[in-house]
Design a protein around this motif. Structure first.
Motif, PDB file in Angstrom:
ATOM      1  N   THR A 201      94.989  74.482  59.922  1.00  0.00           N
ATOM      2  CA  THR A 201      95.749  74.897  61.100  1.00  0.00           C
ATOM      3  C   THR A 201      97.120  75.428  60.745  1.00  0.00           C
ATOM      4  O   THR A 201      97.699  76.233  61.485  1.00  0.00           O
ATOM      5  CB  THR A 201      95.891  73.734  62.092  1.00  0.00           C
ATOM      6  OG1 THR A 201      96.450  72.605  61.405  1.00  0.00           O
ATOM      7  CG2 THR A 201      94.521  73.345  62.654  1.00  0.00           C
ATOM      8  N   GLU A 202      97.684  74.985  59.615  1.00  0.00           N
ATOM      9  CA  GLU A 202      98.947  75.523  59.115  1.00  0.00           C
ATOM     10  C   GLU A 202      98.702  76.188  57.774  1.00  0.00           C
ATOM     11  O   GLU A 202      98.021  75.630  56.918  1.00  0.00           O
ATOM     12  CB  GLU A 202      99.986  74.416  58.932  1.00  0.00           C
ATOM     13  CG  GLU A 202     100.451  73.757  60.205  1.00  0.00           C
ATOM     14  CD  GLU A 202     101.510  72.702  59.907  1.00  0.00           C
ATOM     15  OE1 GLU A 202     102.709  73.045  59.968  1.00  0.00           O
ATOM     16  OE2 GLU A 202     101.146  71.567  59.596  1.00  0.00           O
ATOM     17  N   GLN A 203      99.268  77.375  57.578  1.00  0.00           N
ATOM     18  CA  GLN A 203      99.072  78.110  56.326  1.00  0.00           C
ATOM     19  C   GLN A 203     100.122  77.658  55.310  1.00  0.00           C
ATOM     20  O   GLN A 203     101.191  78.248  55.194  1.00  0.00           O
ATOM     21  CB  GLN A 203      99.180  79.611  56.569  1.00  0.00           C
ATOM     22  CG  GLN A 203      98.323  80.120  57.727  1.00  0.00           C
ATOM     23  CD  GLN A 203      96.837  79.901  57.520  1.00  0.00           C
ATOM     24  OE1 GLN A 203      96.261  80.413  56.583  1.00  0.00           O
ATOM     25  NE2 GLN A 203      96.207  79.143  58.401  1.00  0.00           N
ATOM     26  N   LEU A 204      99.829  76.592  54.576  1.00  0.00           N
ATOM     27  CA  LEU A 204     100.792  75.983  53.653  1.00  0.00           C
ATOM     28  C   LEU A 204     100.417  76.188  52.199  1.00  0.00           C
ATOM     29  O   LEU A 204     100.846  75.425  51.333  1.00  0.00           O
ATOM     30  CB  LEU A 204     100.919  74.476  53.956  1.00  0.00           C
ATOM     31  CG  LEU A 204     101.394  74.131  55.380  1.00  0.00           C
ATOM     32  CD1 LEU A 204     101.419  72.617  55.571  1.00  0.00           C
ATOM     33  CD2 LEU A 204     102.774  74.726  55.642  1.00  0.00           C
TER      34      LEU A 204
END
Length: 459
Positions: free
Chosen positions: A73-76
């Motif tokens: 869900t987060e592009q980390l």
């Protein structure tokens, strides 16, 4: 040993300047993600996990039922993306392939060689590398004097010396599965991008004295990662050269391979001749000994043997053996042409079946029609199938002759062996063996032309 695979397909691909997720951009007829998945399938993974994020629903549709999906869900960063697969793979013995979904040129054979190298050298991790003439932008492979991999350094973190290294990281790896997820818990974001790099696990393995290896691709082209439209076009060119070469090896003749465009799932029989500027798309099949001339465009069509398609377009239709089409004909979806049919110049066929040895030589429209064998359509014939609201069917029997400039208004049926006089408008059924004349009566007015101002008598 059991194989697993993780495909990274969560990124947006900002540099593509597109609303479509990067991995769904197509190369030679299928998405980059599908190319990667097909190559990955060659190592026969017990589990394949695809990490999705940006517009995840669209990406999942492409591989629905073929892989497990997890969402980032987060592009980390890549390290964070791989960690998303932990609930599916953690604790399983075996080795895991990690590969980006934007590397469509990596072949299944290369992945199998990578796996074999990893197992034979008893590595905890093996990096797929390549030798680049211009390594700018790639992560560099740093080795010690014994050739062992010490670390991977990203471009933005590389020293001047490290930036001179030609061996680059392709972004594809094999890891001992259990050790991969243990090491991922120890990585951090202490880098120029502030992201979790999958490459940092290499340093962790080295600190523990574990063996890290690298397998170098024989063909640098396979290493291409697509980040923008320029790279996409490069991948397209490489893939099409591969496809055309494979067909040539199988007995297909190309007049100008560089200007012939064939999608990856197309099937072509031996001794087919393809002229320049031919395009064959989708899941089309071309039968042996056929000829497709310059400008022909085929989409999801099945073409029989010994056909000649001259500068024409055929979509989602079937064409039997011995058929000739064109020039400048258009066979639209849902049509079928039986053996030895001739569809000539400026003829359009749509949603119709045409029987054996029927001929429509020129300037004809056949729509929503069922046409028998040995029918002849004169020039300028039109089947009128649409009244502005509904489509209607025309049925034409065997051995029918339709004279030039005839208009056949559906729904109507022309019986076997019937004849339609040239210039007729047919609105009623024509019985078998009948002649139908549906034209206005000609009247000649003697000497009336002399009354016109332009007549020579009045000059």
């Amino acid at each position: 040993m059991t194989n697993y695979a993780i495909i990274l397909a969560a990124g947006k691909g900002t540099r593509m300047k597109s609303d479509l997720p990067k991995v769904l951009h197509q190369v030679a007829g299928i998405s980059m993600l599908e190319h990667v998945f097909r190559s990955v399938s060659s190592i026969e993974p017990a589990k394949t996990v695809t990490v999705v994020g940006h517009k995840a629903d669209l990406v999942e549709q492409v591989l629905s039922g073929q892989t497990e999906f997890v969402r980032q869900t987060e592009q980390l960063g890549t390290g964070h993306a791989v960690r998303m697969a932990e609930p599916v793979l953690a604790g399983l013995p075996g080795q895991t392939l990690v590969i980006a979904g934007d590397t469509p040129l990596i072949t299944g054979d290369s992945l199998k060689h990578l796996i074999d190298f990893h197992i034979n050298h008893k590595n905890v991790a093996t990096i797929l590398t390549a030798e680049a003439d211009n390594p700018f932008g790639y992560g560099r492979i740093v080795r010690n004097q014994h050739g062992e991999v010490l670390k991977i350094v990203e471009q933005k973190d590389a020293s001047d010396f490290e930036q001179q290294i030609k061996e680059i990281n392709t972004g594809t790896y094999i890891f001992d599965n259990e050790r991969l997820f243990e090491a991922l818990k120890k990585i951090n974001t202490d880098n120029a991008q502030g992201e979790y790099y999958i490459t940092d696990v290499i340093g962790i393995f080295r600190e523990n004295g574990e063996k890290v290896g690298a397998y170098t691709l024989a063909d640098f082209d396979e290493s291409l990662g697509v980040n923008d439209r320029v790279a996409l076009a490069t991948a397209e060119g490489v893939m099409r050269r591969r496809i055309n070469q494979a067909h040539m090896v199988n007995g297909v003749s190309f007049v100008h391979p560089e200007a012939t465009y064939i999608d990856i799932d197309v099937e072509i029989g031996p001794e087919v001749q393809l002229e320049a500027n031919v395009t064959i798309k989708g899941k089309s099949k071309i039968g042996a000994q056929s000829v497709l001339t310059n400008g022909t465009y085929i989409v999801d069509a099945v073409i029989g043997e010994r056909t000649v398609i001259t500068n024409s377009m055929i979509e989602e239709s079937t064409v039997a053996d011995g058929v000739t089409v064109g020039p400048y004909a258009h066979i639209r979806p849902g049509s079928s042409l039986a053996k030895d049919v001739h569809v000539g110049n400026f003829v359009e066929v749509k949603g119709s079946s045409i029987g054996e040895n029927t001929k429509a030589g020129h300037l004809t429209y056949i729509g929503n029609a069922e046409v028998g064998a040995n029918v002849n359509f004169g020039a300028g014939t039109i089947t009128v199938n649409y009244d502005g609201q509904k489509k209607y069917k025309t049925v034409i029997g065997d051995n029918v002759f339709v004279g030039s400039n005839s208009t056949i208004i559906a729904p109507v049926e022309l019986g076997d062996n019937s004849l339609v006089g040239a210039g007729s408008t047919i609105t009623k059924d024509v019985p078998a063996d009948a002649i139908a004349l549906g034209r206005g009566r000609q009247i000649n007015k003697e000497d009336y032309a002399k009354r016109l101002p332009h007549h020579p008598a009045n000059q």
